[in-house]
Design a protein around this motif. Sequence first.
Motif, PDB file in Angstrom:
ATOM      1  N   ASN A   1       8.176   7.003 -11.936  1.00 22.77           N
ATOM      2  CA  ASN A   1       7.691   7.874 -10.874  1.00 22.77           C
ATOM      3  C   ASN A   1       6.477   8.685 -11.334  1.00 22.77           C
ATOM      4  OD1 ASN A   1       7.931   9.195  -8.252  1.00 22.77           O
ATOM      5  ND2 ASN A   1       8.575  10.992  -9.417  1.00 22.77           N
ATOM      6  N   LYS A   2       6.478   9.124 -12.604  1.00 25.61           N
ATOM      7  CA  LYS A   2       5.329   9.878 -13.112  1.00 25.61           C
ATOM      8  C   LYS A   2       4.067   9.014 -13.125  1.00 25.61           C
ATOM      9  CE  LYS A   2       8.007  13.004 -16.074  1.00 25.61           C
ATOM     10  NZ  LYS A   2       8.297  13.402 -17.486  1.00 25.61           N
ATOM     11  N   SER A   3       4.215   7.761 -13.558  1.00 30.68           N
ATOM     12  CA  SER A   3       3.055   6.871 -13.590  1.00 30.68           C
ATOM     13  C   SER A   3       2.539   6.587 -12.192  1.00 30.68           C
ATOM     14  CB  SER A   3       3.426   5.552 -14.294  1.00 30.68           C
ATOM     15  OG  SER A   3       3.842   5.787 -15.618  1.00 30.68           O
ATOM     16  N   PHE A   4       3.426   6.280 -11.271  1.00 32.36           N
ATOM     17  CA  PHE A   4       2.999   6.008  -9.904  1.00 32.36           C
ATOM     18  C   PHE A   4       2.444   7.257  -9.230  1.00 32.36           C
ATOM     19  CE2 PHE A   4       5.914   2.111  -9.240  1.00 32.36           C
ATOM     20  CZ  PHE A   4       5.021   1.351  -9.967  1.00 32.36           C
ATOM     21  N   SER A   5       3.016   8.402  -9.579  1.00 36.95           N
ATOM     22  CA  SER A   5       2.498   9.647  -8.992  1.00 36.95           C
ATOM     23  C   SER A   5       1.069   9.901  -9.447  1.00 36.95           C
ATOM     24  CB  SER A   5       3.395  10.822  -9.392  1.00 36.95           C
ATOM     25  OG  SER A   5       4.689  10.671  -8.885  1.00 36.95           O
ATOM     26  N   ALA A   6       0.785   9.633 -10.740  1.00 38.89           N
ATOM     27  CA  ALA A   6      -0.576   9.830 -11.243  1.00 38.89           C
ATOM     28  C   ALA A   6      -1.551   8.889 -10.540  1.00 38.89           C
ATOM     29  CB  ALA A   6      -0.609   9.606 -12.749  1.00 38.89           C
ATOM     30  N   ILE A   7      -1.141   7.631 -10.368  1.00 39.42           N
ATOM     31  CA  ILE A   7      -2.010   6.676  -9.667  1.00 39.42           C
ATOM     32  C   ILE A   7      -2.197   7.085  -8.214  1.00 39.42           C
ATOM     33  CG2 ILE A   7      -2.227   4.274  -8.943  1.00 39.42           C
ATOM     34  CD1 ILE A   7      -0.692   3.488 -11.448  1.00 39.42           C
ATOM     35  N   THR A   8      -1.114   7.527  -7.588  1.00 43.48           N
ATOM     36  CA  THR A   8      -1.194   7.925  -6.183  1.00 43.48           C
ATOM     37  C   THR A   8      -2.122   9.116  -6.006  1.00 43.48           C
ATOM     38  OG1 THR A   8       1.054   7.136  -5.802  1.00 43.48           O
ATOM     39  CG2 THR A   8       0.158   8.695  -4.212  1.00 43.48           C
ATOM     40  N   VAL A   9      -2.023  10.092  -6.915  1.00 40.47           N
ATOM     41  CA  VAL A   9      -2.889  11.269  -6.813  1.00 40.47           C
ATOM     42  C   VAL A   9      -4.355  10.884  -6.976  1.00 40.47           C
ATOM     43  CG1 VAL A   9      -3.513  13.423  -7.951  1.00 40.47           C
ATOM     44  CG2 VAL A   9      -1.110  12.889  -7.541  1.00 40.47           C
ATOM     45  N   VAL A  10      -4.644  10.015  -7.958  1.00 43.39           N
ATOM     46  CA  VAL A  10      -6.033   9.602  -8.192  1.00 43.39           C
ATOM     47  C   VAL A  10      -6.550   8.780  -7.019  1.00 43.39           C
ATOM     48  CG1 VAL A  10      -7.553   8.265  -9.700  1.00 43.39           C
ATOM     49  CG2 VAL A  10      -5.786   9.707 -10.689  1.00 43.39           C
ATOM     50  N   MET A  11      -5.745   7.841  -6.529  1.00 44.22           N
ATOM     51  CA  MET A  11      -6.198   7.018  -5.412  1.00 44.22           C
ATOM     52  C   MET A  11      -6.364   7.837  -4.137  1.00 44.22           C
ATOM     53  SD  MET A  11      -6.936   4.025  -6.327  1.00 44.22           S
ATOM     54  CE  MET A  11      -7.251   3.537  -4.630  1.00 44.22           C
ATOM     55  N   THR A  12      -5.512   8.808  -3.935  1.00 50.76           N
ATOM     56  CA  THR A  12      -5.681   9.684  -2.766  1.00 50.76           C
ATOM     57  C   THR A  12      -6.997  10.447  -2.867  1.00 50.76           C
ATOM     58  OG1 THR A  12      -3.274   9.934  -2.582  1.00 50.76           O
ATOM     59  CG2 THR A  12      -4.644  11.565  -1.472  1.00 50.76           C
ATOM     60  N   SER A  13      -7.323  10.918  -4.064  1.00 52.01           N
ATOM     61  CA  SER A  13      -8.590  11.622  -4.265  1.00 52.01           C
ATOM     62  C   SER A  13      -9.780  10.684  -4.074  1.00 52.01           C
ATOM     63  CB  SER A  13      -8.625  12.247  -5.661  1.00 52.01           C
ATOM     64  OG  SER A  13      -9.862  12.883  -5.903  1.00 52.01           O
ATOM     65  N   ILE A  14      -9.675   9.463  -4.609  1.00 48.92           N
ATOM     66  CA  ILE A  14     -10.780   8.502  -4.462  1.00 48.92           C
ATOM     67  C   ILE A  14     -11.003   8.151  -2.994  1.00 48.92           C
ATOM     68  CG2 ILE A  14     -11.434   6.108  -4.928  1.00 48.92           C
ATOM     69  CD1 ILE A  14     -10.201   6.421  -7.699  1.00 48.92           C
ATOM     70  N   ASN A  15      -9.933   7.901  -2.267  1.00 42.09           N
ATOM     71  CA  ASN A  15     -10.064   7.575  -0.851  1.00 42.09           C
ATOM     72  C   ASN A  15     -10.657   8.735  -0.059  1.00 42.09           C
ATOM     73  OD1 ASN A  15      -9.010   4.969  -1.133  1.00 42.09           O
ATOM     74  ND2 ASN A  15      -6.898   5.696  -0.910  1.00 42.09           N
ATOM     75  N   GLY A  16     -10.251   9.965  -0.415  1.00 44.74           N
ATOM     76  CA  GLY A  16     -10.825  11.124   0.269  1.00 44.74           C
ATOM     77  C   GLY A  16     -12.315  11.271  -0.018  1.00 44.74           C
ATOM     78  N   ILE A  17     -12.698  11.066  -1.284  1.00 44.80           N
ATOM     79  CA  ILE A  17     -14.120  11.159  -1.638  1.00 44.80           C
ATOM     80  C   ILE A  17     -14.916  10.049  -0.954  1.00 44.80           C
ATOM     81  CG2 ILE A  17     -15.761  11.021  -3.543  1.00 44.80           C
ATOM     82  CD1 ILE A  17     -13.596  12.253  -5.336  1.00 44.80           C
ATOM     83  N   MET A  18     -14.324   8.859  -0.876  1.00 45.22           N
ATOM     84  CA  MET A  18     -15.021   7.746  -0.212  1.00 45.22           C
ATOM     85  C   MET A  18     -15.246   8.040   1.259  1.00 45.22           C
ATOM     86  SD  MET A  18     -16.228   4.854  -1.308  1.00 45.22           S
ATOM     87  CE  MET A  18     -17.697   4.947  -0.274  1.00 45.22           C
ATOM     88  N   ASP A  19     -14.286   8.651   1.917  1.00 41.85           N
ATOM     89  CA  ASP A  19     -14.474   9.024   3.327  1.00 41.85           C
ATOM     90  C   ASP A  19     -15.614  10.029   3.468  1.00 41.85           C
ATOM     91  OD1 ASP A  19     -12.407   7.364   4.044  1.00 41.85           O
ATOM     92  OD2 ASP A  19     -10.896   8.955   4.018  1.00 41.85           O
ATOM     93  N   GLU A  20     -15.693  10.997   2.564  1.00 42.25           N
ATOM     94  CA  GLU A  20     -16.782  11.966   2.619  1.00 42.25           C
ATOM     95  C   GLU A  20     -18.134  11.310   2.364  1.00 42.25           C
ATOM     96  OE1 GLU A  20     -15.982  15.128  -0.069  1.00 42.25           O
ATOM     97  OE2 GLU A  20     -14.166  15.805   0.975  1.00 42.25           O
ATOM     98  N   LEU A  21     -18.168  10.344   1.419  1.00 38.15           N
ATOM     99  CA  LEU A  21     -19.428   9.648   1.151  1.00 38.15           C
ATOM    100  C   LEU A  21     -19.894   8.853   2.366  1.00 38.15           C
ATOM    101  CD1 LEU A  21     -18.845   8.340  -2.507  1.00 38.15           C
ATOM    102  CD2 LEU A  21     -20.382  10.168  -1.775  1.00 38.15           C
TER     103      LEU A  21
END
Length: 498
Positions: A128-148
């Motif tokens: 769960n810790k590993s998936f949570s880290a990936i989920t947090v990073v991917m959520t941030s990347i997707n949010g930044i991509m929407d802003e771009l």
Amino acid sequence: MEIVSAYSPTEITKILHGIPHLTFKFVLLENPIFTLDDPKYLESLAIVALMPVCILLISMIAFLIFYCCVGVKRAAPNKVNSSSCYCSVCLMAIFITLALGAVGVGVYGSIQVHDGSTDASDATSEINKSFSAITVVMTSINGIMDELNEQSDDLIATEVNNSVIDVLIESVSNLSESVTRLPQQTEGANDRLMWMVQLFQLVEYYRTIITFLLIGCHGLVCILALMGICFRSKCLLMATTFIGLICLVATYLYVGSLLMVDVAVADLCMDPYTYIKTQSVDKLYMDNSTALYYLTCSHEDDARDPYHQATKDSLDAAESMETAILEINGLSSKGEDVLDKLYGNVGTMIKRLQSLEGDLQCQGVHTALEEFVPAICISFVEGFFIIGVAFLCFCFALTAILCAAPKTWKRFTSKKTREELDLDDVFLPSNNPRPIVSRTNNPLFVPPDDRHSRRISSNTNLPAATNSLSFFRRSEEDMTLLEHPPPDYSPPRPGSEY
């Protein structure tokens, strides 16, 4: 893609999986697969749980018949009845010892189940810790991509017919396409894994309480039975019978639930990785490529994940976009503001992609999976199997104890003298040895025939009087008399009449 793993089912797992799976209509399921969505499979698990219950019903009927026979038959003070008392006491002592041994084995099995449940919970937390880290990073990347994307649209609207921004727009498009090839995690996976951790802890908490309550009840029955034998107490033996019957019913029900769970887990452990992949994909926790990546992770140090190229392409696109922004000049003030925001988001995107490149390594998740599967399929299954076999053996031993208890207390309550009770004790040696029978010479002294002498009648049997049976106990005084015979007898001389 085929899932290759070093795990192989144990013999106990194969035995439990080989138990016939019958539905309520007595239809045999061929090669059953663990699933909670198939009603027929759930029916087969219910049939498995009813197997110990059937043994319980047969035992209760046998007890009813046996106790009725014991109650009708009256105890008679003969040698056969006394021997049956000896047999019942010895039988109780033997099976009490066996029951205590079964209790000890059950404690060992419970400890093994606890260790397996703890290891599985810890492994799930690591995943769960590993998936949570990936989920947090991917959520941030997707949010930044929407802003771009929004900022690039604003830049196009601000700088109309400006060929300078064409390279920048192309870089944004390439970055967006590369990001879509990255592993797309969902927050539902994290919630599901946390729910599994809490479920493991809750189930293990109540299982431990119920198991040790039964073990305490088993120990109480054995102690009461031993005290009843030692103190010859009818009350203690009756209490043993009453509590033992209740304990027998509870133990058979507990063994039935253990067998049902153990068979279900054994069905899962015949091919655990395929089940994990199917559940991960069918429940929409992750996509198929992500599930296969973590399940087929290589242990080689130079092995690259299937998302390595997508991550590299995303980093190249972000860096080229950053370079293109630095080369743009001659925009309006509004265009410059939008370009500054683009530059800041691109820098954040590069940092997130670099972090994701390290988080996407499969070794951590795969190592946790390799700890999870043996914890469930080896420690958990074998521990439940040991508890079930130990408790079943205890039930058989307790059945023998409950059959011998009525015969024993009926003999204990019969009226006997103190000497008879000492002689009937099968554990203590007798303190009163039996007398020794021997034949001795008993000469009859006949004094001279005078007025003070006793005359012997004509019907006196001298041989019988001289050779008689005497009963005596050996003692130091008797041995002394035998070793030192009395002196020769010399009759007194007659006195003178004058």
